[in-house]
Design a protein around this motif. Structure first.
Motif, mmCIF file in Angstrom:
data_model
loop_
_atom_site.group_PDB
_atom_site.id
_atom_site.type_symbol
_atom_site.label_atom_id
_atom_site.label_comp_id
_atom_site.label_asym_id
_atom_site.label_seq_id
_atom_site.Cartn_x
_atom_site.Cartn_y
_atom_site.Cartn_z
ATOM 1 N N ASP A 52 1.135 -1.175 -0.346
ATOM 2 C CA ASP A 52 0.363 -0.026 -0.180
ATOM 3 C C ASP A 52 0.488 1.017 0.259
ATOM 4 O OD1 ASP A 52 -2.182 -1.373 0.499
ATOM 5 O OD2 ASP A 52 -2.116 -1.759 2.788
ATOM 6 N N ASP A 100 -1.630 3.048 -3.628
ATOM 7 C CA ASP A 100 -1.782 1.998 -3.318
ATOM 8 C C ASP A 100 -1.236 0.965 -3.982
ATOM 9 O OD1 ASP A 100 -3.689 2.393 -0.731
ATOM 10 O OD2 ASP A 100 -5.049 3.044 -3.331
ATOM 11 N N SER A 132 1.537 -1.919 -3.935
ATOM 12 C CA SER A 132 1.558 -3.762 -3.404
ATOM 13 C C SER A 132 2.667 -4.547 -4.068
ATOM 14 C CB SER A 132 0.589 -4.278 -2.763
ATOM 15 O OG SER A 132 -0.102 -3.200 -1.565
ATOM 16 N N GLY A 149 2.486 3.737 3.382
ATOM 17 C CA GLY A 149 2.823 2.029 3.134
ATOM 18 C C GLY A 149 3.542 1.736 4.144
#
Lengths: 280, 233
Positions: free
Chosen positions: A13, A48, A50, A85
């Motif tokens: 994230d 976001d 990942s 994050g």
């Protein structure tokens, strides 16, 4: 039955914004247009994100200019601060400490010992007023090495491995060709034998012959050292040749990821389809 | 070894806003060491089946159950990408009639690379790669040359050598002999027979039906699966 290995790099994230956001865009991605807020002009460069990277693999990251690829790489190398994050490296505290929250000193250690970076623009990765050898030594000094003899020896070995004639080891990279500058950057990135290499458009702007040299070198390094590599490129041919897996970014987001040949032969997202249809 | 259940694949083309159907309701099972030949007219979806098994294509529905040495029974449609990377390096091979060459990579290095991926070091990989090139009659003077300069037949023989040298558990053959002369085809057939004796499971598409005769334990005709009389191969 074999156990699935653990990733050596995990990013969860990850967000990077330039600007403070406003009531219109903050937490409301539907109000953002192509990664920025039309009201307050905040840029949502990475949204976001990942991803994970495994031992010995090359993961390609493709996408158009401004899609957030380089911003992502710069955050992973601590060149710029993440907005939010989590970032874990297996080689650092067994992957249990979020490196985005670590002290700048710890981040510096990770950057010097566990990561190697090659920038598209050699001006960002090399000190142009230092010799090629001193550029490598600088990275080793940053990692705590103080033995001149061993640094010189290591510098010579690395420059030889990246095919820089030793007679030119004391020359400044400003007197080198683009391909040679990239090779010195690669040598510098390898100075402390990091397990992970971050390569940002490493062949962009090089002519075909020099590009082939650099690609050959990357493959050789990966084969011999079993490095894991995140490879940003807008050149799909480069990614097809090197990467097992590919991630596609658009407007700061990952829109598609998969096995490289799957992404190129059966792209799912409209943007990826257009990207692949544009391939010569 | 592998069971395909109700496989369906179509390609949605966004700029046309429509879907192009490729295959639907494809089901078959291949036991360990068997050879399944797929036949059908051009465009009937033969390659789509192989590419779905190799995960180059993402099917819309169905299952492809594969008995992996590393991961046990696994559905190749939904398997974790990382597992697919491992399976491709160690267990599943794919041969097409096209050779994806790499700049400044010699024929020998291309075959060696397949072995490096499996973890062999340069010293051990080299003689195995040389044997594979020798077996497929690729002249020794070409080994250190770049395949870009090779004839069509030489490229295909190199391509097959690269896949076969790994001795995969499952080998997918996508019309690899399409443009080969009879002597080269014979070499490919010899290699396939050796792999069969070795217990390799294979699924193959060959334009030349005579080539498949005696090799196949089963033939899949895109509509139904038929046991052949010659199950001995």
């Amino acid at each position: 039955m074999s156990e699935q290995q653990k990733p050596i790099l995990i990013l969860k994230d990850f967000n990077k914004t330039f600007g403070k956001g406003c009531a219109h865009c903050d937490g409301k991605p539907e109000n953002r247009r192509q990664g920025y807020c039309p009201k307050c002009r905040t840029v949502y460069a990475c949204q976001d994100i990942s991803l994970s990277l495994y031992q010995g693999e090359i993961v390609g990251i493709v996408g158009e200019s401004g899609s957030g690829k380089s911003t992502l790489m710069q955050a992973l190398y601590f060149d710029s601060e993440a907005t939010s994050g989590e970032y874990f490296l297996e080689a650092y505290h067994s992957g249990e400490e979020n490196l985005f929250l670590s002290s700048s000193q710890q981040q510096k250690w990770v950057r010097n010992m566990l990561l190697g970076m090659v920038y598209q623009n050699p001006m960002m990765g090399l000190k142009m007023n230092f010799s090629a050898q001193s550029n490598i030594a600088e990275k080793m000094i940053a990692a705590g090495n103080r033995q001149v003899h061993s640094m010189v020896e290591r510098g010579d070995t690395l420059l030889e491995q990246v095919h820089i004639p030793l007679i030119r080891r004391k020359d400044s990279p400003s007197h080198f060709s683009g391909g040679m500058q990239q090779r010195v950057q690669i040598a510098k990135a390898l100075a402390n034998e990091p397990p992970i290499l971050l390569l940002d458009e490493v062949t962009t702007g090089l002519d075909l012959s020099v590009q082939a040299d650099v690609l050959e070198l990357i493959q050789k390094i990966q084969r011999e050292r079993k490095n894991s590599i995140l490879l940003v490129s807008h050149d799909l041919s480069v990614v097809r040749m090197l990467a097992d897996r590919t991630i596609v970014m658009l407007n700061g987001r990952i829109i598609e990821e998969g096995l490289t040949d799957q992404v190129l032969e059966d792209p799912q997202h409209p943007y990826t389809q257009q990207l692949v249809y544009s391939l010569l | 070894m592998i069971r395909v259940e109700n496989l369906k694949k179509s390609f949605y083309i966004h700029h046309l806003q429509r879907s192009i159907p490729a295959i639907h309701s494809v089901s078959f099972e291949v036991k360990t060491g068997e050879f399944l030949g797929i036949v059908g007219r051009s465009g009937s979806g033969k390659s789509t089946i192989l590419k779905s098994i190799y995960r180059t294509y993402l099917p819309q529905s169905g299952h492809i159950w594969y008995d992996s040495a590393a991961f046990g029974r696994i559905d190749l449609i939904s398997a974790d990408i990382q597992k697919m990377v491992t399976l491709r390096k160690n267990e599943i091979g794919y041969v097409s009639q096209f050779l994806h060459i790499m700049p400044r990579r010699s024929a020998l290095e291309l075959v060696e690379k397949a072995l490096w991926e499996m973890g062999l070091d340069e010293e051990n990989a080299k003689p195995i790669a040389q044997d594979a090139l020798r077996f497929f009659d690729l002249p020794e003077e070409l080994w250190d040359n770049y395949p870009l300069t090779f004839s069509g037949g030489e490229k295909i023989r190199l391509n097959i050598a690269r896949a076969v040298v790994k001795q995969p558990r499952l080998l997918l053959l996508d019309e690899p002999t399409a443009s080969l002369d009879d002597a080269s085809k014979y070499k490919v057939r010899e290699a396939i027979e050796k792999l069969k004796q070795h217990g390799t499971t294979m699924i193959g598409i060959f334009h030349d039906l005579a080539f498949m005769e005696g090799l196949c334990d089963q033939v899949y005709t895109m509509e139904s699966i038929v046991e052949t009389a010659d199950t001995e191969g």
